[in-house]
Scaffold this motif. Structure first.
Motif, PDB file in Angstrom:
ATOM      1  N   ILE A   1       0.622  -1.062  -0.196  1.00 40.15           N
ATOM      2  CA  ILE A   1       0.124  -0.212  -0.426  1.00 40.15           C
ATOM      3  C   ILE A   1       1.230   1.327  -0.093  1.00 40.15           C
ATOM      4  O   ILE A   1       1.454   1.643   1.144  1.00 40.15           O
ATOM      5  CB  ILE A   1      -0.927  -0.068   1.528  1.00 40.15           C
ATOM      6  N   ALA A   2       1.079   1.738  -1.195  1.00 34.25           N
ATOM      7  CA  ALA A   2       1.734   2.998  -1.355  1.00 34.25           C
ATOM      8  C   ALA A   2       0.573   4.512  -1.230  1.00 34.25           C
ATOM      9  O   ALA A   2      -0.551   4.586  -2.253  1.00 34.25           O
ATOM     10  CB  ALA A   2       2.606   3.004  -2.289  1.00 34.25           C
ATOM     11  N   PHE A   3       0.588   5.580  -0.996  1.00 33.47           N
ATOM     12  CA  PHE A   3      -0.186   6.502  -1.345  1.00 33.47           C
ATOM     13  C   PHE A   3       1.377   8.203  -1.176  1.00 33.47           C
ATOM     14  O   PHE A   3       1.951   7.945  -0.831  1.00 33.47           O
ATOM     15  CB  PHE A   3      -1.100   6.988   0.118  1.00 33.47           C
ATOM     16  N   GLU A   4       0.257   9.107  -1.660  1.00 32.86           N
ATOM     17  CA  GLU A   4       1.104  10.006  -1.235  1.00 32.86           C
ATOM     18  C   GLU A   4      -0.266  11.013  -0.862  1.00 32.86           C
ATOM     19  O   GLU A   4      -1.032  11.082  -1.203  1.00 32.86           O
ATOM     20  CB  GLU A   4       0.893  11.236  -2.081  1.00 32.86           C
ATOM     21  N   VAL A   5       0.152  12.595  -0.357  1.00 32.84           N
ATOM     22  CA  VAL A   5      -0.800  12.462   0.657  1.00 32.84           C
ATOM     23  C   VAL A   5      -0.007  14.576   1.186  1.00 32.84           C
ATOM     24  O   VAL A   5       0.951  14.818   1.287  1.00 32.84           O
ATOM     25  CB  VAL A   5      -0.583  12.510   2.584  1.00 32.84           C
ATOM     26  N   GLU A   6      -1.266  15.216   0.511  1.00 32.40           N
ATOM     27  CA  GLU A   6      -0.581  16.674   0.743  1.00 32.40           C
ATOM     28  C   GLU A   6      -1.178  17.734   1.738  1.00 32.40           C
ATOM     29  O   GLU A   6      -2.342  17.445   1.697  1.00 32.40           O
ATOM     30  CB  GLU A   6      -1.176  17.523  -0.812  1.00 32.40           C
ATOM     31  N   GLY A   7      -0.411  18.564   2.271  1.00 33.50           N
ATOM     32  CA  GLY A   7      -0.928  19.566   3.224  1.00 33.50           C
ATOM     33  C   GLY A   7      -0.514  19.902   4.148  1.00 33.50           C
ATOM     34  O   GLY A   7       1.063  19.994   3.722  1.00 33.50           O
ATOM     35  N   ASN A   8      -0.700  21.142   5.001  1.00 30.47           N
ATOM     36  CA  ASN A   8       0.158  21.879   6.315  1.00 30.47           C
ATOM     37  C   ASN A   8      -0.027  20.016   7.169  1.00 30.47           C
ATOM     38  O   ASN A   8      -0.976  20.649   8.397  1.00 30.47           O
ATOM     39  CB  ASN A   8      -0.343  22.826   6.143  1.00 30.47           C
ATOM     40  N   LEU A   9       1.349  19.650   7.767  1.00 30.57           N
ATOM     41  CA  LEU A   9       1.445  18.823   8.929  1.00 30.57           C
ATOM     42  C   LEU A   9       2.216  19.821  10.385  1.00 30.57           C
ATOM     43  O   LEU A   9       3.583  19.660   9.795  1.00 30.57           O
ATOM     44  CB  LEU A   9       2.653  17.505   7.812  1.00 30.57           C
ATOM     45  N   GLU A  10       1.560  19.992  11.017  1.00 30.48           N
ATOM     46  CA  GLU A  10       1.941  20.626  11.799  1.00 30.48           C
ATOM     47  C   GLU A  10       1.276  20.083  13.306  1.00 30.48           C
ATOM     48  O   GLU A  10       1.782  20.339  14.680  1.00 30.48           O
ATOM     49  CB  GLU A  10       1.200  21.731  12.095  1.00 30.48           C
ATOM     50  N   GLN A  11       0.307  19.159  12.998  1.00 27.65           N
ATOM     51  CA  GLN A  11      -0.110  19.139  14.531  1.00 27.65           C
ATOM     52  C   GLN A  11      -0.473  17.383  13.888  1.00 27.65           C
ATOM     53  O   GLN A  11      -1.249  16.877  12.986  1.00 27.65           O
ATOM     54  CB  GLN A  11      -0.856  19.349  15.421  1.00 27.65           C
ATOM     55  N   VAL A  12      -0.988  16.513  14.963  1.00 25.76           N
ATOM     56  CA  VAL A  12      -1.161  15.222  14.832  1.00 25.76           C
ATOM     57  C   VAL A  12      -2.056  15.084  16.323  1.00 25.76           C
ATOM     58  O   VAL A  12      -2.174  15.357  17.591  1.00 25.76           O
ATOM     59  CB  VAL A  12      -0.279  14.297  14.817  1.00 25.76           C
ATOM     60  N   MET A  13      -2.854  13.643  16.331  1.00 27.89           N
ATOM     61  CA  MET A  13      -3.572  13.695  17.343  1.00 27.89           C
ATOM     62  C   MET A  13      -3.548  12.207  17.920  1.00 27.89           C
ATOM     63  O   MET A  13      -2.229  11.571  16.997  1.00 27.89           O
ATOM     64  CB  MET A  13      -5.412  12.907  17.198  1.00 27.89           C
TER      65      MET A  13
END
Length: 115
Positions: free
Chosen positions: A12-24
């Motif tokens: 399973i491989a993917f790309e994700v785009e966004g502003n990664l600043e915080q996680v839950m």
């Protein structure tokens, strides 16, 4: 910013785009056992690079969230569900992203056991 992610074996491989600043960091029975650190993005910002047929799915409790995992290596790179407003969202396990320094992320604790 674009990030590449995958399960352990790469099936399973993917790309994700966004502003990664915080996680839950959720304490529900699944997240706590699997050690997920989740980053939420609109589902259309996650692009699967491998066949959808390679995804295995696990649902529990209210069955709202599709928790995807690899049947070969067992790794769970992301899940998807609708947010309270009905928008399609992806919950990306940032531990499955390449070259992401976890130390620099703000971690928000969530009491998922109470949901």
């Amino acid at each position: 910013m674009k990030y590449r992610g995958s399960c352990h074996c790469g099936k399973i491989a993917f790309e994700v785009e966004g502003n990664l600043e915080q996680v839950m960091d959720c304490n529900c029975s699944l997240c706590s056992r699997r050690g997920y650190l989740l980053w939420f993005v609109p589902r259309d910002q996650l692009h699967l690079e491998t066949p959808e047929s390679d995804l295995s799915t696990y649902r529990f409790n209210r069955m709202h969230i599709a928790h995807y995992f690899c049947a070969t290596c067992g790794c769970g790179p992301f899940g998807e569900a609708l947010d309270p407003k009905g928008n399609a969202m992806a919950a990306v396990n940032v531990r499955c992203l390449e070259d992401v320094p976890l130390d620099g992320l703000k971690v928000v604790k969530v009491d998922g056991r109470s949901f």
